[in-house]
Design a protein around this motif. Sequence first.
Motif, PDB file in Angstrom:
ATOM      1  N   ASP A  65       1.364  11.910   2.379  1.00 32.02           N
ATOM      2  CA  ASP A  65       2.240  10.752   2.466  1.00 32.02           C
ATOM      3  C   ASP A  65       1.442   9.477   2.235  1.00 32.02           C
ATOM      4  O   ASP A  65       0.217   9.442   2.414  1.00 32.02           O
ATOM      5  N   LYS A  66       2.151   8.420   1.879  1.00 29.33           N
ATOM      6  CA  LYS A  66       1.488   7.132   1.655  1.00 29.33           C
ATOM      7  C   LYS A  66       0.702   6.682   2.882  1.00 29.33           C
ATOM      8  O   LYS A  66      -0.398   6.126   2.760  1.00 29.33           O
ATOM      9  N   GLU A  67       1.259   6.914   4.060  1.00 30.16           N
ATOM     10  CA  GLU A  67       0.584   6.486   5.287  1.00 30.16           C
ATOM     11  C   GLU A  67      -0.738   7.232   5.471  1.00 30.16           C
ATOM     12  O   GLU A  67      -1.740   6.647   5.914  1.00 30.16           O
ATOM     13  N   GLN A  68      -0.736   8.518   5.135  1.00 29.82           N
ATOM     14  CA  GLN A  68      -1.973   9.302   5.237  1.00 29.82           C
ATOM     15  C   GLN A  68      -3.018   8.801   4.241  1.00 29.82           C
ATOM     16  O   GLN A  68      -4.208   8.693   4.569  1.00 29.82           O
ATOM     17  N   LEU A  69      -2.581   8.515   3.034  1.00 28.70           N
ATOM     18  CA  LEU A  69      -3.527   8.041   2.015  1.00 28.70           C
ATOM     19  C   LEU A  69      -4.072   6.660   2.377  1.00 28.70           C
ATOM     20  O   LEU A  69      -5.273   6.400   2.234  1.00 28.70           O
ATOM     21  N   GLN A  70      -3.204   5.789   2.851  1.00 31.12           N
ATOM     22  CA  GLN A  70      -3.680   4.460   3.242  1.00 31.12           C
ATOM     23  C   GLN A  70      -4.708   4.565   4.359  1.00 31.12           C
ATOM     24  O   GLN A  70      -5.725   3.853   4.351  1.00 31.12           O
ATOM     25  N   ALA A  71      -4.472   5.456   5.307  1.00 33.99           N
ATOM     26  CA  ALA A  71      -5.437   5.662   6.397  1.00 33.99           C
ATOM     27  C   ALA A  71      -6.776   6.153   5.848  1.00 33.99           C
ATOM     28  O   ALA A  71      -7.851   5.747   6.333  1.00 33.99           O
ATOM     29  N   LEU A  72      -6.737   7.022   4.822  1.00 37.88           N
ATOM     30  CA  LEU A  72      -7.973   7.506   4.196  1.00 37.88           C
ATOM     31  C   LEU A  72      -8.737   6.352   3.553  1.00 37.88           C
ATOM     32  O   LEU A  72      -9.962   6.219   3.743  1.00 37.88           O
ATOM     33  N   PHE A  73      -8.041   5.519   2.795  1.00 38.57           N
ATOM     34  CA  PHE A  73      -8.694   4.386   2.131  1.00 38.57           C
ATOM     35  C   PHE A  73      -9.306   3.433   3.161  1.00 38.57           C
ATOM     36  O   PHE A  73     -10.451   2.985   3.006  1.00 38.57           O
ATOM     37  N   GLU A  74      -8.533   3.125   4.179  1.00 42.90           N
ATOM     38  CA  GLU A  74      -8.982   2.137   5.166  1.00 42.90           C
ATOM     39  C   GLU A  74     -10.130   2.677   6.011  1.00 42.90           C
ATOM     40  O   GLU A  74     -11.063   1.941   6.345  1.00 42.90           O
ATOM     41  N   LYS A  75     -10.075   3.962   6.343  1.00 39.73           N
ATOM     42  CA  LYS A  75     -11.152   4.583   7.134  1.00 39.73           C
ATOM     43  C   LYS A  75     -12.492   4.456   6.422  1.00 39.73           C
ATOM     44  O   LYS A  75     -13.530   4.251   7.059  1.00 39.73           O
ATOM     45  N   HIS A  76     -12.469   4.574   5.092  1.00 35.93           N
ATOM     46  CA  HIS A  76     -13.701   4.488   4.321  1.00 35.93           C
ATOM     47  C   HIS A  76     -13.992   3.084   3.804  1.00 35.93           C
ATOM     48  O   HIS A  76     -14.889   2.893   2.973  1.00 35.93           O
ATOM     49  N   GLY A  77     -13.236   2.106   4.281  1.00 36.64           N
ATOM     50  CA  GLY A  77     -13.558   0.712   4.001  1.00 36.64           C
ATOM     51  C   GLY A  77     -13.330   0.277   2.572  1.00 36.64           C
ATOM     52  O   GLY A  77     -14.010  -0.638   2.092  1.00 36.64           O
ATOM     53  N   LEU A  78     -12.381   0.880   1.890  1.00 34.77           N
ATOM     54  CA  LEU A  78     -12.118   0.477   0.503  1.00 34.77           C
ATOM     55  C   LEU A  78     -11.333  -0.819   0.462  1.00 34.77           C
ATOM     56  O   LEU A  78     -10.475  -1.077   1.295  1.00 34.77           O
ATOM     57  N   ASP A  79     -11.640  -1.621  -0.541  1.00 35.54           N
ATOM     58  CA  ASP A  79     -10.937  -2.875  -0.792  1.00 35.54           C
ATOM     59  C   ASP A  79     -10.339  -2.810  -2.187  1.00 35.54           C
ATOM     60  O   ASP A  79     -10.917  -2.196  -3.095  1.00 35.54           O
ATOM     61  N   THR A 137     -10.956  -1.253   6.715  1.00 39.84           N
ATOM     62  CA  THR A 137     -10.226  -2.323   6.041  1.00 39.84           C
ATOM     63  C   THR A 137      -8.744  -2.265   6.411  1.00 39.84           C
ATOM     64  O   THR A 137      -8.271  -1.308   7.019  1.00 39.84           O
ATOM     65  N   ASN A 138      -8.037  -3.314   6.038  1.00 41.18           N
ATOM     66  CA  ASN A 138      -6.598  -3.391   6.272  1.00 41.18           C
ATOM     67  C   ASN A 138      -5.952  -3.749   4.939  1.00 41.18           C
ATOM     68  O   ASN A 138      -6.036  -4.896   4.489  1.00 41.18           O
ATOM     69  N   LEU A 139      -5.348  -2.770   4.286  1.00 38.96           N
ATOM     70  CA  LEU A 139      -4.896  -2.939   2.909  1.00 38.96           C
ATOM     71  C   LEU A 139      -3.408  -3.248   2.820  1.00 38.96           C
ATOM     72  O   LEU A 139      -2.602  -2.710   3.575  1.00 38.96           O
ATOM     73  N   GLN A 140      -3.070  -4.109   1.875  1.00 33.67           N
ATOM     74  CA  GLN A 140      -1.676  -4.361   1.503  1.00 33.67           C
ATOM     75  C   GLN A 140      -1.485  -3.722   0.125  1.00 33.67           C
ATOM     76  O   GLN A 140      -1.814  -4.315  -0.894  1.00 33.67           O
ATOM     77  N   LEU A 141      -0.987  -2.511   0.103  1.00 28.32           N
ATOM     78  CA  LEU A 141      -0.934  -1.734  -1.129  1.00 28.32           C
ATOM     79  C   LEU A 141       0.391  -1.938  -1.868  1.00 28.32           C
ATOM     80  O   LEU A 141       1.442  -2.065  -1.250  1.00 28.32           O
ATOM     81  N   GLN A 142       0.295  -1.957  -3.187  1.00 27.53           N
ATOM     82  CA  GLN A 142       1.467  -1.986  -4.053  1.00 27.53           C
ATOM     83  C   GLN A 142       1.494  -0.654  -4.807  1.00 27.53           C
ATOM     84  O   GLN A 142       0.787  -0.477  -5.796  1.00 27.53           O
TER      85      GLN A 142
END
Length: 267
Positions: A65-79, A137-142
């Motif tokens: 899910d999008k929420e799971q993927l966003q958590a993965l990106f943020e956990k690893h500090g991606l911008d 990180t805290n991402l605002q994804l489109q």
Amino acid sequence: MTNIFVTADKIEPTGRFIDARFDMTNVELGKALYEEGHVKGAVYWDLNTDLSDLAKGEGRHPLPDKEQLQALFEKHGLDLNDAIYVYDQGASPYATRAWWILNYAGFKHAYVVNGGYQALKDVGLPITTEVPTFPKTNLQLQWNDEILLKRQDIVNIVEGKTKATLLDARSAARYNGEYEPFDKLAGHIPTAQNYDWEQLREGSNLVITSSLLDKVSKDEDIVVYCGSGVTATPIYTVLKEAGYENVQIYMAGYSDWVNHHPVATSN
């Protein structure tokens, strides 16, 4: 042409690295290789545990899910502004699966390293066993929702309600229905054409082939699928590299379709 593939000598040293090495016949191998040595600063994304949600019922490698993927990106500090370099063992579908997910989430500067881990090692990038950590990180994804199709979208194509070319990325033998090592029925989604993704492999690189460009034109709407959304991603990525704009993926793939709808064979 769109620049998605990058050679190891063209990498910005300030970029972020994602190690996506994996082996579907030995699911522990990728993580073991990462622990033996990886590019300094690289985090590891596992096909089964990070890039799939195996608890879901949409095929064999369901997209998280999008929420799971966003958590993965943020956990690893991606911008979103990071240059992100994804590598696997080279000429494999795992880096392209990770790249597709980043593209789906709206990352604009993600790249697939052609040649894989060995190419990065050969150009002298530092190799370590140290597992890095990064500030969350805290991402605002489109999200690019338009590049991901669901089963009903494929039904509409098969029934002629939507005009698009279905492209099956599996081997000709599986497409033809001669054998099926994973799913309950052999065959392919009705109306689909076949282009085995392995034709894109040249040594440790994935390359644009004239046979693929002859198979589909830039004027067509193209929907790529495979068994479970892994080996479709090299074809998707190569077509995008070649400047094809109208490309989508049925990520759940044949392993999802076969449980709900009839299949075709070429026998």
